[in-house]
Write a protein that holds these residues in place. Sequence first.
Motif, mmCIF file in Angstrom:
data_model
loop_
_atom_site.group_PDB
_atom_site.id
_atom_site.type_symbol
_atom_site.label_atom_id
_atom_site.label_comp_id
_atom_site.label_asym_id
_atom_site.label_seq_id
_atom_site.Cartn_x
_atom_site.Cartn_y
_atom_site.Cartn_z
ATOM 1 N N TRP A 272 34.082 45.290 41.643
ATOM 2 C CA TRP A 272 34.327 43.886 42.038
ATOM 3 C C TRP A 272 35.512 43.797 42.993
ATOM 4 O O TRP A 272 35.505 43.003 43.929
ATOM 5 C CB TRP A 272 34.562 43.003 40.820
ATOM 6 C CG TRP A 272 33.317 42.647 40.083
ATOM 7 C CD1 TRP A 272 33.022 42.948 38.784
ATOM 8 C CD2 TRP A 272 32.182 41.938 40.584
ATOM 9 N NE1 TRP A 272 31.771 42.484 38.469
ATOM 10 C CE2 TRP A 272 31.240 41.851 39.547
ATOM 11 C CE3 TRP A 272 31.869 41.375 41.821
ATOM 12 C CZ2 TRP A 272 30.016 41.213 39.706
ATOM 13 C CZ3 TRP A 272 30.645 40.735 41.970
ATOM 14 C CH2 TRP A 272 29.737 40.663 40.925
ATOM 15 N N ILE B 284 37.200 37.967 39.795
ATOM 16 C CA ILE B 284 36.145 38.496 38.926
ATOM 17 C C ILE B 284 36.544 39.874 38.400
ATOM 18 O O ILE B 284 36.259 40.212 37.244
ATOM 19 C CB ILE B 284 34.804 38.555 39.679
ATOM 20 C CG1 ILE B 284 34.382 37.142 40.080
ATOM 21 C CG2 ILE B 284 33.720 39.196 38.834
ATOM 22 C CD1 ILE B 284 33.157 37.092 40.948
ATOM 23 N N ALA B 285 37.228 40.654 39.212
ATOM 24 C CA ALA B 285 37.675 41.980 38.776
ATOM 25 C C ALA B 285 38.668 41.867 37.622
ATOM 26 O O ALA B 285 38.561 42.603 36.631
ATOM 27 C CB ALA B 285 38.306 42.725 39.949
ATOM 28 N N GLY C 40 35.767 42.257 29.656
ATOM 29 C CA GLY C 40 34.815 43.346 29.449
ATOM 30 C C GLY C 40 35.429 44.568 28.803
ATOM 31 O O GLY C 40 34.886 45.120 27.843
ATOM 32 N N MET D 260 33.315 48.763 36.633
ATOM 33 C CA MET D 260 32.724 47.540 37.184
ATOM 34 C C MET D 260 33.801 46.637 37.787
ATOM 35 O O MET D 260 33.581 46.023 38.841
ATOM 36 C CB MET D 260 31.959 46.813 36.076
ATOM 37 C CG MET D 260 31.069 45.734 36.564
ATOM 38 S SD MET D 260 29.723 46.423 37.509
ATOM 39 C CE MET D 260 29.415 45.073 38.610
ATOM 40 N N SER D 261 34.964 46.583 37.168
ATOM 41 C CA SER D 261 36.047 45.778 37.728
ATOM 42 C C SER D 261 36.551 46.374 39.042
ATOM 43 O O SER D 261 36.915 45.631 39.965
ATOM 44 C CB SER D 261 37.190 45.622 36.728
ATOM 45 O OG SER D 261 37.842 46.840 36.525
ATOM 46 N N THR E 161 36.191 42.541 24.591
ATOM 47 C CA THR E 161 34.929 42.999 24.021
ATOM 48 C C THR E 161 35.099 44.319 23.273
ATOM 49 O O THR E 161 34.543 44.501 22.183
ATOM 50 C CB THR E 161 33.875 43.154 25.132
ATOM 51 O OG1 THR E 161 33.751 41.914 25.818
ATOM 52 C CG2 THR E 161 32.531 43.535 24.569
ATOM 53 N N THR F 234 38.950 39.340 35.544
ATOM 54 C CA THR F 234 38.220 38.827 34.392
ATOM 55 C C THR F 234 37.398 39.921 33.725
ATOM 56 O O THR F 234 37.364 40.022 32.492
ATOM 57 C CB THR F 234 37.304 37.666 34.825
ATOM 58 O OG1 THR F 234 38.089 36.673 35.455
ATOM 59 C CG2 THR F 234 36.580 37.075 33.642
ATOM 60 N N GLU F 235 36.734 40.745 34.504
ATOM 61 C CA GLU F 235 35.944 41.848 33.955
ATOM 62 C C GLU F 235 36.833 42.829 33.210
ATOM 63 O O GLU F 235 36.473 43.301 32.130
ATOM 64 C CB GLU F 235 35.181 42.557 35.078
ATOM 65 C CG GLU F 235 34.384 43.749 34.631
ATOM 66 C CD GLU F 235 33.182 43.383 33.768
ATOM 67 O OE1 GLU F 235 32.639 42.289 33.950
ATOM 68 O OE2 GLU F 235 32.819 44.196 32.910
ATOM 69 N N SER G 259 33.118 49.005 31.942
ATOM 70 C CA SER G 259 33.706 47.729 32.369
ATOM 71 C C SER G 259 34.841 47.936 33.363
ATOM 72 O O SER G 259 34.984 47.159 34.313
ATOM 73 C CB SER G 259 34.212 46.949 31.161
ATOM 74 O OG SER G 259 33.138 46.548 30.359
#
Length: 79
Positions: A43, A51-52, A59, A39-40, A63, A54-55, A36
Motif C-alpha cells: 500500500w 491505508i498502509a 491487520g 500488504m502494508s 487482528t 491502517t493495515e 499484513s
Amino acid sequence: MAAINILLLVFLVICAVVVARIKDLLSAVIIFGAYSMVMSIIWQQLHSPDIAITEAAIGAGATSLLFLAAISRTRRHEE
C-alpha cells in the motif's frame, strides 16, 4: 522498483497458501501477521500511506492479538 513489487506479491501469495495449509494455529497467526505487514508495504508503494498505516495497525497488530487471545483459550493445533 517493479522487481520489488513483484517479489512482494509473490511473498503474499506464498504466505496465503501457507496460512491456508498449515495445521499449527500459532504459526498461522505469525505468518498472517507477516502477510499484513507486506500488504502494508505494498500500500505504501502504491502511494496510499493512510491505508498502509491502517493495515499495519489493524491487520498485523489488532487482528494478531485477537487471534493469539483466541488460541490461548483453545488448542494450538488443528485436528
